[in-house]
Design an enzyme around this catalytic site. Sequence first.
Site, PDB file in Angstrom:
ATOM      1  N   HIS A  35     -12.586  14.982   8.787  1.00 51.22           N
ATOM      2  CA  HIS A  35     -12.775  14.710  10.211  1.00 51.22           C
ATOM      3  C   HIS A  35     -11.693  15.403  11.022  1.00 51.22           C
ATOM      4  O   HIS A  35     -10.643  15.758  10.500  1.00 51.22           O
ATOM      5  CB  HIS A  35     -12.627  13.212  10.495  1.00 51.22           C
ATOM      6  CG  HIS A  35     -13.543  12.314   9.761  1.00 51.22           C
ATOM      7  ND1 HIS A  35     -14.642  11.734  10.341  1.00 51.22           N
ATOM      8  CD2 HIS A  35     -13.514  11.857   8.480  1.00 51.22           C
ATOM      9  CE1 HIS A  35     -15.257  10.954   9.464  1.00 51.22           C
ATOM     10  NE2 HIS A  35     -14.596  11.009   8.331  1.00 51.22           N
ATOM     11  N   HIS A  71     -17.577  15.766   8.741  1.00 54.85           N
ATOM     12  CA  HIS A  71     -18.318  14.663   9.370  1.00 54.85           C
ATOM     13  C   HIS A  71     -19.623  15.172   9.983  1.00 54.85           C
ATOM     14  O   HIS A  71     -20.655  14.517   9.930  1.00 54.85           O
ATOM     15  CB  HIS A  71     -17.430  13.999  10.433  1.00 54.85           C
ATOM     16  CG  HIS A  71     -17.861  12.616  10.818  1.00 54.85           C
ATOM     17  ND1 HIS A  71     -17.249  11.923  11.842  1.00 54.85           N
ATOM     18  CD2 HIS A  71     -18.832  11.802  10.341  1.00 54.85           C
ATOM     19  CE1 HIS A  71     -17.842  10.739  11.968  1.00 54.85           C
ATOM     20  NE2 HIS A  71     -18.806  10.642  11.070  1.00 54.85           N
ATOM     21  N   ASP A 109     -17.181  16.879  14.519  1.00 50.70           N
ATOM     22  CA  ASP A 109     -15.884  17.156  13.895  1.00 50.70           C
ATOM     23  C   ASP A 109     -16.042  17.475  12.397  1.00 50.70           C
ATOM     24  O   ASP A 109     -17.027  17.054  11.809  1.00 50.70           O
ATOM     25  CB  ASP A 109     -14.919  15.959  14.111  1.00 50.70           C
ATOM     26  CG  ASP A 109     -15.407  14.661  13.477  1.00 50.70           C
ATOM     27  OD1 ASP A 109     -16.493  14.186  13.849  1.00 50.70           O
ATOM     28  OD2 ASP A 109     -14.724  14.164  12.567  1.00 50.70           O
ATOM     29  N   GLU A 141      -8.830  12.338   7.938  1.00 56.46           N
ATOM     30  CA  GLU A 141      -8.767  12.774   9.333  1.00 56.46           C
ATOM     31  C   GLU A 141      -7.671  13.817   9.475  1.00 56.46           C
ATOM     32  O   GLU A 141      -6.546  13.607   9.028  1.00 56.46           O
ATOM     33  CB  GLU A 141      -8.432  11.591  10.250  1.00 56.46           C
ATOM     34  CG  GLU A 141      -9.454  10.480  10.252  1.00 56.46           C
ATOM     35  CD  GLU A 141     -10.598  10.696  11.248  1.00 56.46           C
ATOM     36  OE1 GLU A 141     -10.595  11.748  11.939  1.00 56.46           O
ATOM     37  OE2 GLU A 141     -11.461   9.809  11.335  1.00 56.46           O
TER      38      GLU A 141
HETATM   39 ZN   LIG Z   1     -15.271  12.069  12.315  1.00 53.97          ZN
END
Ligand SMILES: [Zn+2]
Length: 178
Positions: A36, A157, A167, A118
């Site tokens: 992400h 994602h 993303d 992330e």
């Molecule tokens: Zn995401």
Amino acid sequence: MRVDVATGLMIGAKQVLSPHFDQRPPGVVPDLVVLHGISLPPGEFGGPWIARLFTGNLPADAHPEFRERAGLRVSAHLLIRRDGELVQFVSFRDRAWHAGRSVWQGREACNDYSIGIECEGADDLPYEAAQYSVLRELLPLLSATYPAITPDRIVGHSDVAPGRKTDPGPSFDWTRIR
Ligand SMILES: [Zn+2]
């Protein structure tokens, strides 16, 4: 860095444990990585806000962009900050809440069987060399620990929630981790 299999913790990462997780379905071992991109406020880097979102402490009134996010119960297993700092919020043994409504190769609910990572960034701003460097170290460790995570099972994602999520975005250079 190394993975402690018994606890599902990445030794060497800063540990900031989130309350936003639950158990994976019985017998499920991670076999997918979902990458992400996130920034809070959007397009701004370096503040405490991502960690505060993932730990349920995002103050709704600190920024107009936070109002709709403050009540979200979301998390990821790992966050890679702009300078390459690695933070873990959820054990790999547990289910983090990062992918939402999602499907990969016909299998729904990617949170059940994935590890969510992330990267602090934005769809239209280049990610940092330090972040790619951490990913190049991290991803082989995850694959060694969970062998079903093959290179073709490291996805974005946007791949598991097309039309809904963009993303890590076109600025993410996949060739730098493959
Ligand atoms: Zn995401």
